[in-house]
Write a protein that holds these residues in place. Structure first.
Motif, PDB file in Angstrom:
ATOM      1  N   CYS A   1      22.748  96.134  40.090  1.00 42.86           N
ATOM      2  CA  CYS A   1      23.767  96.531  41.130  1.00 42.86           C
ATOM      3  C   CYS A   1      24.721  97.209  40.584  1.00 42.86           C
ATOM      4  CB  CYS A   1      24.440  94.999  41.529  1.00 42.86           C
ATOM      5  SG  CYS A   1      23.437  94.252  42.929  1.00 42.86           S
ATOM      6  N   TYR A   2      24.933  97.321  39.117  1.00 46.24           N
ATOM      7  CA  TYR A   2      25.859  97.920  38.388  1.00 46.24           C
ATOM      8  C   TYR A   2      25.447  99.376  38.057  1.00 46.24           C
ATOM      9  CZ  TYR A   2      29.594  94.420  37.643  1.00 46.24           C
ATOM     10  OH  TYR A   2      30.478  93.434  37.729  1.00 46.24           O
ATOM     11  N   GLY A   3      24.180  99.630  38.766  1.00 50.72           N
ATOM     12  CA  GLY A   3      23.441 100.980  38.489  1.00 50.72           C
ATOM     13  C   GLY A   3      23.191 101.321  37.078  1.00 50.72           C
ATOM     14  N   LEU A   4      22.828 100.487  36.438  1.00 53.97           N
ATOM     15  CA  LEU A   4      22.265 100.459  34.853  1.00 53.97           C
ATOM     16  C   LEU A   4      20.790 101.138  35.092  1.00 53.97           C
ATOM     17  CD1 LEU A   4      23.373  97.207  33.044  1.00 53.97           C
ATOM     18  CD2 LEU A   4      24.698  99.379  33.059  1.00 53.97           C
ATOM     19  N   ARG A   5      20.581 102.113  34.281  1.00 54.82           N
ATOM     20  CA  ARG A   5      19.276 102.541  34.000  1.00 54.82           C
ATOM     21  C   ARG A   5      18.213 101.463  33.873  1.00 54.82           C
ATOM     22  NH1 ARG A   5      19.856 108.336  30.776  1.00 54.82           N
ATOM     23  NH2 ARG A   5      21.231 109.373  32.228  1.00 54.82           N
ATOM     24  N   ARG A   6      16.933 101.753  33.993  1.00 58.48           N
ATOM     25  CA  ARG A   6      15.965 100.939  34.087  1.00 58.48           C
ATOM     26  C   ARG A   6      15.780 100.501  32.432  1.00 58.48           C
ATOM     27  NH1 ARG A   6      13.779  96.382  36.204  1.00 58.48           N
ATOM     28  NH2 ARG A   6      11.813  96.025  35.324  1.00 58.48           N
ATOM     29  N   LEU A   7      15.673 101.434  31.514  1.00 62.16           N
ATOM     30  CA  LEU A   7      15.607 101.078  30.062  1.00 62.16           C
ATOM     31  C   LEU A   7      16.793 100.262  29.458  1.00 62.16           C
ATOM     32  CD1 LEU A   7      14.417 104.781  28.542  1.00 62.16           C
ATOM     33  CD2 LEU A   7      13.241 102.608  28.883  1.00 62.16           C
ATOM     34  N   THR A   8      18.014 100.588  30.305  1.00 63.32           N
ATOM     35  CA  THR A   8      19.097  99.795  29.713  1.00 63.32           C
ATOM     36  C   THR A   8      19.178  98.471  30.249  1.00 63.32           C
ATOM     37  OG1 THR A   8      20.504 101.825  29.966  1.00 63.32           O
ATOM     38  CG2 THR A   8      21.600  99.833  29.850  1.00 63.32           C
ATOM     39  N   VAL A   9      18.510  98.207  31.309  1.00 65.27           N
ATOM     40  CA  VAL A   9      18.095  96.771  32.089  1.00 65.27           C
ATOM     41  C   VAL A   9      17.141  96.250  30.966  1.00 65.27           C
ATOM     42  CG1 VAL A   9      17.367  95.230  33.808  1.00 65.27           C
ATOM     43  CG2 VAL A   9      18.588  97.471  34.176  1.00 65.27           C
ATOM     44  N   VAL A  10      16.072  96.650  30.285  1.00 65.26           N
ATOM     45  CA  VAL A  10      15.154  96.262  29.730  1.00 65.26           C
ATOM     46  C   VAL A  10      15.830  95.838  28.574  1.00 65.26           C
ATOM     47  CG1 VAL A  10      13.135  96.777  28.677  1.00 65.26           C
ATOM     48  CG2 VAL A  10      13.113  97.578  30.760  1.00 65.26           C
ATOM     49  N   ARG A  11      16.599  96.790  27.787  1.00 63.62           N
ATOM     50  CA  ARG A  11      17.158  96.556  26.482  1.00 63.62           C
ATOM     51  C   ARG A  11      18.155  95.271  26.554  1.00 63.62           C
ATOM     52  NH1 ARG A  11      21.804  98.792  24.352  1.00 63.62           N
ATOM     53  NH2 ARG A  11      21.846 100.376  26.018  1.00 63.62           N
ATOM     54  N   THR A  12      19.029  95.344  27.635  1.00 63.05           N
ATOM     55  CA  THR A  12      20.091  94.544  27.579  1.00 63.05           C
ATOM     56  C   THR A  12      19.761  92.974  28.291  1.00 63.05           C
ATOM     57  OG1 THR A  12      20.943  95.548  29.438  1.00 63.05           O
ATOM     58  CG2 THR A  12      21.573  96.276  27.366  1.00 63.05           C
ATOM     59  N   VAL A  13      18.837  93.074  29.151  1.00 60.26           N
ATOM     60  CA  VAL A  13      18.722  91.716  29.878  1.00 60.26           C
ATOM     61  C   VAL A  13      17.278  91.238  29.843  1.00 60.26           C
ATOM     62  CG1 VAL A  13      18.425  90.692  32.251  1.00 60.26           C
ATOM     63  CG2 VAL A  13      20.195  92.628  31.736  1.00 60.26           C
ATOM     64  N   ILE A  14      16.168  91.970  29.877  1.00 55.05           N
ATOM     65  CA  ILE A  14      14.968  91.731  29.589  1.00 55.05           C
ATOM     66  C   ILE A  14      14.542  91.306  28.030  1.00 55.05           C
ATOM     67  CG2 ILE A  14      12.430  92.031  29.993  1.00 55.05           C
ATOM     68  CD1 ILE A  14      13.267  93.759  32.523  1.00 55.05           C
ATOM     69  N   TRP A  15      14.881  92.391  27.269  1.00 50.30           N
ATOM     70  CA  TRP A  15      14.373  92.011  25.832  1.00 50.30           C
ATOM     71  C   TRP A  15      14.841  90.955  25.307  1.00 50.30           C
ATOM     72  CZ3 TRP A  15      10.700  93.301  23.185  1.00 50.30           C
ATOM     73  CH2 TRP A  15      10.588  93.421  21.682  1.00 50.30           C
ATOM     74  N   PRO A  16      16.200  90.743  25.285  1.00 47.26           N
ATOM     75  CA  PRO A  16      16.881  89.386  24.756  1.00 47.26           C
ATOM     76  C   PRO A  16      16.156  87.947  25.230  1.00 47.26           C
ATOM     77  CG  PRO A  16      18.629  90.692  25.389  1.00 47.26           C
ATOM     78  CD  PRO A  16      17.234  91.280  25.964  1.00 47.26           C
ATOM     79  N   THR A  17      15.758  87.807  26.484  1.00 46.14           N
ATOM     80  CA  THR A  17      15.056  86.913  26.953  1.00 46.14           C
ATOM     81  C   THR A  17      13.772  86.720  26.483  1.00 46.14           C
ATOM     82  OG1 THR A  17      16.619  86.842  28.971  1.00 46.14           O
ATOM     83  CG2 THR A  17      14.535  85.545  28.878  1.00 46.14           C
ATOM     84  N   ALA A  18      13.008  87.962  26.399  1.00 46.97           N
ATOM     85  CA  ALA A  18      11.513  87.804  25.991  1.00 46.97           C
ATOM     86  C   ALA A  18      11.471  87.727  24.446  1.00 46.97           C
ATOM     87  CB  ALA A  18      10.836  89.210  26.681  1.00 46.97           C
TER      88      ALA A  18
END
Length: 240
Positions: free
Chosen positions: A139-156
């Motif tokens: 919703c904040y308009g972050l790029r897909r790679l940014t979402v992967v790096r900041t949200v998905i990767w720390p959890t995974a």
């Protein structure tokens, strides 16, 4: 170790099949003084390293890609569940037909077995991502790679490190198995030659080396996991 040395000498077990530990240690000392042994150890480590690295990169990339796209996850679910249980040793005839006793034949086994260890863990990690956090980032308009790096990767990452530890051990097992059965140069090949040549103490000495190698890799993988996840609550509980 004492029992392993005493029992064959007392005749409790046939020393023709299980020699005293002292004989194994002497054979190991002789092996360590030869260049061929170190070349074989290097061949095993090289095959393990290449196969493990390829499996890790492929497993992480494919896992993040499939796990973060619901459509891909649904399409590939049945295929993954079909291919994952296939034992790597079942690919030995195909590997030999394609590459003979070349290093690539063993790499097929190593990569195939290790890849699934990583992929399954990464998929679980991506699925564990908080959907609210992921949706907020989008919703904040972050790029897909940014979402992967900041949200998905720390959890995974904890799941990735679990796959890393499992794949490291599985890769070594399949590397030595491939060398033993296919004849690719390495410790497994030397174990087979020692067994067929009746050099039983030497065979056991090489098995001991393989076991120590596996224990060492597991220790290194655990240390790497603890270092990479020192911020994670589970690791902090273990350290306290």
């Amino acid at each position: 170790m004492l029992l392993l040395d005493v029992l064959p000498r007392l005749g409790v077990v046939d020393r023709q099949f299980v020699p005293p530990f002292g004989d194994m240690a002497a054979a190991l000392g002789e092996l360590a003084s030869t260049q061929d042994f170190w070349y074989s150890l290097g061949d095993t480590l090289r095959g393990w390293g290449i196969g493990f690295a390829v499996a890790m990169v492929a497993g992480v990339v494919v896992g993040v890609l499939i796990g973060s796209v619901p459509v891909l996850r649904e399409i590939t679910a049945s295929t993954i569940e079909f291919l994952r249980p296939i034992p790597s040793v079942a690919l030995i005839p195909l590997a030999v037909l394609l590459f003979g006793t070349d290093l690539r034949a063993t790499l097929i086994l190593v990569i195939y077995a290790s890849f699934w260890q990583v992929l399954v863990q990464v998929l679980s990690g991506v699925q564990d991502v908080d959907p609210v956090a992921e949706q907020t980032a989008r919703c904040y308009g972050l790029r897909r790679l940014t979402v992967v790096r900041t949200v998905i990767w720390p959890t995974a990452l904890p799941y990735v490190m679990t796959g890393f530890r499992l794949a490291a051990t599985v890769a070594l097992v399949l590397e030595i198995t491939g060398e033993l059965i296919i004849g690719t140069p390495g410790l497994g090949n030397r174990i087979g030659l020692a067994q067929s040549g009746g050099q039983i103490p030497t065979m056991y000495a090489l098995v001991i080396v393989a076991g120590l190698l596996g224990a060492g890799m597991n220790a290194v993988a655990r240390a790497a996991q603890a270092r990479m996840l020192r911020w994670h609550p589970s690791i902090r509980r273990e350290l306290t």
